[in-house]
Design a protein around this motif. Structure first.
Motif, short mmCIF file in Angstrom:
data_model
loop_
_atom_site.label_atom_id
_atom_site.label_comp_id
_atom_site.label_asym_id
_atom_site.label_seq_id
_atom_site.Cartn_x
_atom_site.Cartn_y
_atom_site.Cartn_z
N VAL A 187 3.55 -11.89 -11.12
CA VAL A 187 3.65 -11.52 -9.71
C VAL A 187 3.37 -12.72 -8.83
O VAL A 187 2.35 -13.41 -8.98
CB VAL A 187 2.66 -10.38 -9.36
N LEU A 188 4.30 -12.98 -7.93
CA LEU A 188 4.09 -13.96 -6.86
C LEU A 188 3.67 -13.18 -5.61
O LEU A 188 4.32 -12.20 -5.25
CB LEU A 188 5.36 -14.75 -6.60
N PHE A 189 2.59 -13.59 -4.98
CA PHE A 189 2.09 -12.85 -3.82
C PHE A 189 1.82 -13.80 -2.67
O PHE A 189 1.53 -14.99 -2.87
CB PHE A 189 0.83 -12.06 -4.18
N SER A 190 1.91 -13.28 -1.46
CA SER A 190 1.67 -14.09 -0.27
C SER A 190 0.96 -13.26 0.78
O SER A 190 1.12 -12.04 0.85
CB SER A 190 2.99 -14.64 0.30
N GLY A 191 0.18 -13.94 1.60
CA GLY A 191 -0.48 -13.31 2.74
C GLY A 191 -0.16 -14.11 3.99
O GLY A 191 -0.17 -15.34 3.98
N GLU A 192 0.12 -13.41 5.08
CA GLU A 192 0.52 -14.07 6.32
C GLU A 192 -0.59 -14.00 7.35
O GLU A 192 -1.49 -13.15 7.27
CB GLU A 192 1.78 -13.41 6.89
N ALA A 193 -0.49 -14.86 8.33
CA ALA A 193 -1.44 -14.82 9.44
C ALA A 193 -1.27 -13.55 10.26
O ALA A 193 -2.18 -13.12 10.96
CB ALA A 193 -1.25 -16.04 10.34
N SER A 194 -0.13 -12.91 10.15
CA SER A 194 0.09 -11.63 10.83
C SER A 194 -0.60 -10.48 10.13
O SER A 194 -0.64 -9.37 10.66
CB SER A 194 1.59 -11.34 10.94
N GLY A 195 -1.13 -10.72 8.91
CA GLY A 195 -1.81 -9.68 8.15
C GLY A 195 -0.95 -8.99 7.12
O GLY A 195 -1.39 -8.05 6.46
N ARG A 196 0.26 -9.46 6.91
CA ARG A 196 1.18 -8.82 5.97
C ARG A 196 1.04 -9.42 4.57
O ARG A 196 0.94 -10.64 4.41
CB ARG A 196 2.62 -8.96 6.46
N ILE A 197 1.05 -8.54 3.56
CA ILE A 197 1.06 -8.95 2.16
C ILE A 197 2.44 -8.68 1.59
O ILE A 197 3.02 -7.61 1.81
CB ILE A 197 -0.01 -8.19 1.35
N THR A 198 2.98 -9.65 0.84
CA THR A 198 4.30 -9.51 0.23
C THR A 198 4.21 -9.84 -1.25
O THR A 198 3.51 -10.80 -1.64
CB THR A 198 5.32 -10.44 0.91
N LEU A 199 4.89 -9.05 -2.08
CA LEU A 199 4.89 -9.25 -3.53
C LEU A 199 6.32 -9.46 -4.02
O LEU A 199 7.26 -8.81 -3.55
CB LEU A 199 4.28 -8.05 -4.26
N TRP A 200 6.46 -10.36 -5.00
CA TRP A 200 7.71 -10.54 -5.73
C TRP A 200 7.41 -10.40 -7.22
O TRP A 200 6.45 -10.99 -7.73
CB TRP A 200 8.30 -11.93 -5.49
N HIS A 201 8.24 -9.63 -7.90
CA HIS A 201 8.09 -9.47 -9.35
C HIS A 201 8.97 -10.51 -10.03
O HIS A 201 10.20 -10.39 -10.03
CB HIS A 201 8.48 -8.05 -9.78
N VAL A 202 8.35 -11.51 -10.62
CA VAL A 202 9.09 -12.58 -11.27
C VAL A 202 9.47 -12.11 -12.67
O VAL A 202 8.60 -11.67 -13.45
CB VAL A 202 8.23 -13.86 -11.35
N PRO A 203 10.75 -12.16 -13.05
CA PRO A 203 11.15 -11.72 -14.39
C PRO A 203 10.55 -12.60 -15.48
O PRO A 203 10.24 -13.78 -15.25
CB PRO A 203 12.68 -11.81 -14.36
N ASP A 204 10.39 -12.02 -16.65
CA ASP A 204 9.81 -12.77 -17.76
C ASP A 204 10.68 -13.98 -18.13
O ASP A 204 10.15 -15.04 -18.50
CB ASP A 204 9.66 -11.86 -18.98
N VAL A 205 11.99 -13.81 -18.03
CA VAL A 205 12.91 -14.91 -18.33
C VAL A 205 13.82 -15.09 -17.12
O VAL A 205 14.88 -14.44 -17.03
CB VAL A 205 13.74 -14.64 -19.59
N ILE A 218 9.52 -6.98 -3.77
CA ILE A 218 9.30 -5.67 -4.39
C ILE A 218 8.34 -4.81 -3.58
O ILE A 218 8.39 -3.58 -3.64
CB ILE A 218 8.78 -5.85 -5.84
N ALA A 219 7.46 -5.42 -2.78
CA ALA A 219 6.52 -4.63 -1.98
C ALA A 219 6.01 -5.47 -0.83
O ALA A 219 5.86 -6.69 -0.95
CB ALA A 219 5.34 -4.14 -2.83
N THR A 220 5.76 -4.81 0.30
CA THR A 220 5.15 -5.47 1.46
C THR A 220 4.36 -4.43 2.24
O THR A 220 4.74 -3.26 2.30
CB THR A 220 6.23 -6.13 2.35
N TRP A 221 3.23 -4.86 2.81
CA TRP A 221 2.33 -3.89 3.45
C TRP A 221 1.40 -4.60 4.42
O TRP A 221 1.08 -5.79 4.24
CB TRP A 221 1.51 -3.16 2.39
N THR A 222 0.96 -3.88 5.44
CA THR A 222 -0.04 -4.37 6.38
C THR A 222 -1.10 -3.29 6.61
O THR A 222 -0.91 -2.13 6.24
CB THR A 222 0.58 -4.73 7.74
N LEU A 223 -2.19 -3.68 7.23
CA LEU A 223 -3.22 -2.70 7.58
C LEU A 223 -2.66 -1.67 8.55
O LEU A 223 -2.97 -0.49 8.45
CB LEU A 223 -4.41 -3.41 8.22
N GLN A 224 -1.83 -2.13 9.50
CA GLN A 224 -1.29 -1.20 10.48
C GLN A 224 -0.40 -0.16 9.82
O GLN A 224 -0.32 0.98 10.28
CB GLN A 224 -0.51 -1.96 11.55
#
Length: 923
Positions: free
Chosen positions: A337-355, A370-376
């Protein structure tokens, strides 16, 4: 805060700001941990199908979070450690949100790695830290004390990044680090254990300058044990770990900056940028160079060529900075899983394939989000749980649907909650009744008849509120002060709602209102201090309705204010460490100090004893730091001098106040967020005080009515003679139910309602009954904080039981509680809080226990923390199946005069469980 204090959060519709500055995923892949610029830590649930939901927010830090890391072997103790810009470090439990350990060191960490070698080390392990100091610090993971330092024999400098190298081939552990000047250093950890424990100097084993400036990350390839990835802002490079020879270099695109990277597999890398993009490369030709160093000392010729396989994209171009990370766990569910957090408060996920593979034509393939979410998003989804404490007041005849609460203050002596809103209106209502109306169901009648008053005077947002009498009897108890964005300070009569005086400062929004201390005497006692956004400071005389001084020449934000009553001076300290000294009587600037003289004056202020301004109690001497959340301020008194410590110089907010000195069993703590000026409220229940007061009411034969503050029924039941005797007793200082040195002194048993001439004047025109005001309002005095209304105590206990009981498990018991005990069912699950280590508080977020976002079903289960409750209930029913009249007998027993005893029985069991849990946590 005391561990006996139970917290319940009442959120608003707007989520608190959470500008992500650090992010990590725990080893079990079930929790995302983020740190923010506001100083909070947020825990997010991560499901097995990679769905995100915010669970809990942790308060305690007073500055921006710089880094996060695990603090133990996660399978045994799920702990994480956080560090901030001002040197604070906290160890948190991911499962409970409890602060396990905290410390403050004079170091600013930018990266932390946990290291523990079970067969060579004792204790809980080490935290290897680097940051804005030379070399690497070794901190004890249990005590957070500095154990030792990994030093450099040459080129000692700040460390930009590092990683721990576990080599299974040679059974040795090393620490690889790159300094700010691009020098790579290697320390041998395994062979240095004894030297570190004996405090001997430990120097690097190898040192090599790299052609790499502003290094962002360094990673070791555990698959080949040969590759070393070094990522700088302009390029990424791969070195041979055996001799540190350069194998390949790849530069970033124009306009982009690399910020990190990780090894996916053998000869496969992922690199990400500051703007949230990432790229997956395959290293061709096995990734290892067969060449030998040229004899002439020239640079080794690169023989490895990286091939771009995939990239991750964003839905839209974002200007927010990103912090990213990668998780490659070898446990179920085996996600990369590659994940990121933004200054806006948003979390984003990418599912990296095995190959990862490219497209058929050889071009790189895009990996979707694959997924993104914020507190709001959580607040919007679970809207029933995210209603504000006074949102139901806006559904009135004037058509106002909602207004954001921008500031608020709770007055315990009057049980009044005062909320200032973005539209300039100020609502004054009863605190406990409002909390009851917000949390409980089937009380629409209480909502409709909830007494409140609306104060209209500000043309824009209300920025701050102050009730000065709450801590000092020198102020008139009818005075309520409000400051607004319109640069106006209004002195209200809180009983009538009328404006006593209006101060027009014309200096920008009012940011702070502070009262003068008890030991300060300036010809009169009714002095308050006002700070505005243009860095000006005003001294307001409430009795004379005059502005004594308006100091306007401060070039930088004000961080300290000090009064000298002997010389009649106002001393103002600013963020640039300069000091302005004003003469109050003439309003002239006496002198302006900088440099060493100014620092000496500011140091003398810091050496004083702190006293929280606009708080519920004085802060103990042992705490020298600001003990609130960026919305209240500290003052200090020493040798007749008073100073205020203004925390807007701190980059944090929402630091909660210590409640160890709260005298009431129930209080409402307003929490004002710093960046978006919204407020939410925390209900604090003191279990120990409630238990003692309920016990004292039983011992004295007191019986609480099932109604809420039903003083009218009491007055009809009492004769005129009894009323007169009750009034006489109330006027005596001993006529109260107050805990003294752990014991309860009960002299007056008829303490159901307070004197209507002194406490709760309500005006009928605004839904409040107006009292007959005394001729001289200065003579009005509140009852001591120890005088507790028995009805208030009982209804507080019932409200807490409503929050804790597992509703929906047994429908008959639910009906029994509602009909006979007046313990009403919750509208929806509440957000509980956990108090730990003085000022540290964790609050559950809306939706933490919900399976849907709609209205709860009629028989929905609330507060079912474990399915074992069902099992125990079924076993109990099976054991008592042969006993007839079980329910009827219970109903008749709790009905009428036995109701209070049953409430006390239930509450005492809750208190016992709380004590047992706290003892276990301490051990």
């Amino acid at each position: 805060m005391k561990v006996s204090v139970q917290a319940v959060a009442v959120w608003g519709k707007i989520a608190p700001p959470h500008s992500i500055t650090a992010i990590m995923i725990t080893d079990d892949q079930q929790t995302i941990v983020t740190g923010s610029q506001e100083g909070q830590i947020c825990l997010w649930d991560l499901s097995s199908d990679l769905k995100i939901s915010s669970k809990e927010i942790l308060f305690g830090h007073t500055a921006s979070v710089t880094c996060l890391a695990k603090a133990r072997e996660f399978e045994k103790q799920p702990y994480v450690v956080s560090a901030t810009e001002n040197g604070e470090m906290c160890v948190w439990s991911v499962t409970s949100g409890q602060c396990i350990k905290n410390a403050k060191l004079p170091y600013r960490h930018t990266a932390i790695y946990y290291y523990h070698c079970s067969f060579r080390m004792t204790g809980e392990g080490w935290l290897l830290c680097c940051g804005e100091y030379q070399d690497v610090l070794i901190i004890d993971a249990k005590t957070l004390g500095v154990l030792h330092t990994l030093s450099s024999s040459q080129s000692s400098d700040w460390i930009n990044c590092m990683c721990i190298v576990h080599s299974a081939r040679v059974q040795e552990d090393s620490l690889v680090a790159v300094s700010v000047t691009g020098v790579l250093k290697v320390w041998d950890l395994s062979s240095s254990l004894n030297s570190i424990q004996e405090r001997e100097s430990v120097f690097e084993k190898e040192s090599k300058p790299l052609d790499c400036i502003n290094c962002q990350a360094v990673r070791f390839c555990t698959y080949t044990e040969r590759l070393l990835l070094v990522v700088s802002s302009t390029c990424w490079q791969v070195y041979d770990y055996c001799d540190f020879s350069l194998l390949c270099t790849e530069f970033c695109k124009s306009g982009q900056c690399f910020s990190g990277g990780e090894v996916l597999a053998a000869y496969r890398l992922i690199i990400w940028t500051e703007d949230g993009h990432s790229y997956i490369y395959q290293l061709l030709n096995s990734g290892l160079s067969k060449s030998i160093h040229p004899a002439d000392g020239k640079v080794l010729k690169e023989t490895v060529c990286p091939h771009l396989l995939c990239f991750t994209g964003l839905k839209e171009n974002k200007s927010f900075p990103f912090v990213m990370g990668f998780m490659n766990e070898r446990k179920e569910p085996f996600y990369k899983v590659l994940f990121s957090g933004e200054a806006s408060g948003r979390i984003t996920l990418w599912h990296v394939p095995d190959v990862p593979v490219s497209t058929f034509d050889g071009s790189p393939k895009e990996i979707p989000i694959i997924a993104t979410w914020t507190l709001q998003d959580n607040f919007d989804k679970h809207h029933s749980m995210s209603e504000g404490i006074i949102d139901h007041l806006f559904a009135s005849k004037d058509g106002i649907k909602s207004a954001v609460v921008s500031s608020s203050v709770y007055i315990p002596t009057l049980n009044k909650l005062v909320c200032g809103c973005e539209n300039g209106k100020i609502f004054v209502t009863l605190g406990l009744k409002t909390a009851r109306a917000r949390l409980l169901e089937n009380i629409s009648l209480l909502k409709d008849n909830l007494p409140y008053k609306v104060l209209n005077g500000h043309s824009s947002r209300v920025t701050c509120l102050l009730y000065p009498h709450d801590q000092s009897v020198r102020f008139d108890p009818s005075w309520l002060l409000s400051g607004g964005q319109d640069s106006v300070v209004i002195c209200w009569d809180i009983f009538t709602g009328s404006i006593l005086h209006q101060f027009s400062l014309q200096s920008g929004p009012v940011t702070e209102l502070l009262r003068s201390p008890d030991n300060y005497r300036l010809k009169d006692h009714s002095i308050v201090c006002c700070v505005c956004s243009d860095h000006s400071v005003a001294i307001l005389h409430l009795q004379k309705k005059a502005c004594l001084l308006h100091a306007r020449k401060h070039l930088f934000p004000v961080k300290k204010i000090k009064f000298d009553p002997l010389e009649n001076l106002l001393i103002v300290g600013c963020e640039d460490d300069s000091v302005y000294i004003w003469e109050i009587e003439t309003g002239t600037l006496e002198r302006h100090e900088t440099g060493g003289t100014a620092k000496a004056i500011l140091t003398s202020i810091e050496d004083s004893d702190y006293l929280v301004a606009d708080a519920l109690f004085p802060v103990p001497q042992k705490s020298k730091r600001n003990k609130n959340s960026g919305y209240k301020h500290s003052s200090s008194c020493k040798h007749g001098m008073m100073s205020y410590n203004l925390p807007h110089t701190e980059k944090s907010s929402d630091k909660l106040t210590d409640t160890s000195y709260i005298q009431q069993p129930f209080t409402i703590l307003p929490v004002k967020t710093k960046w978006n000026n919204t407020s939410f409220h925390v209900l604090l229940f003191d279990l120990e005080k409630l238990e003692r007061l309920l016990l004292s009411s039983q011992l004295n034969g007191l019986r609480s009515s099932n109604s809420f503050h039903n003083c009218a029924m009491l007055e009809r039941a009492k004769s005129t003679t009894e009323k007169m005797a009750l009034t006489v007793k109330r006027n005596k200082t001993a006529g109260s139910i107050s805990p003294v040195d752990g014991q309860v002194d009960t002299v007056c048993s008829n303490q159901f309602c307070k004197d209507t001439n002194t406490t709760r004047p309500l005006e009928e025109s605004g839904g409040m009954k107006r009292q007959k005001k005394m001729k001289n309002s200065r003579e009005i005095r509140m009852q001591p904080s120890g005088n507790i209304d028995v009805n208030v105590t009982t209804d507080t206990a019932k409200l807490l039981l409503s929050c804790l009981l597992p509703w929906g498990v047994d429908k008959e018991i639910d009906n029994l509680c509602v009909r006979h005990l007046d313990i009403l069912k919750l509208q929806c699950p509440v957000s509980f809080g956990l108090v730990s280590n003085e000022n540290y508080l964790s609050l559950m977020l809306p939706g933490w226990k919900c399976t849907d976002c709609g209205v709860l079903e009629e028989n929905a289960v609330i507060n079912l923390f474990s399915k074992r409750v069902f099992d125990l209930s079924n076993k109990y029913l099976a054991a008592t199946e042969g006993q007839t009249g079980r329910k009827d007998g219970l109903e008749s027993k709790v009905y009428g005069t036995k109701g209070l005893e049953t409430v006390f029985f239930l509450f005492s069991r809750i208190a016992v469980i709380n004590r047992i849990i706290n003892i276990h946590s301490a051990v």
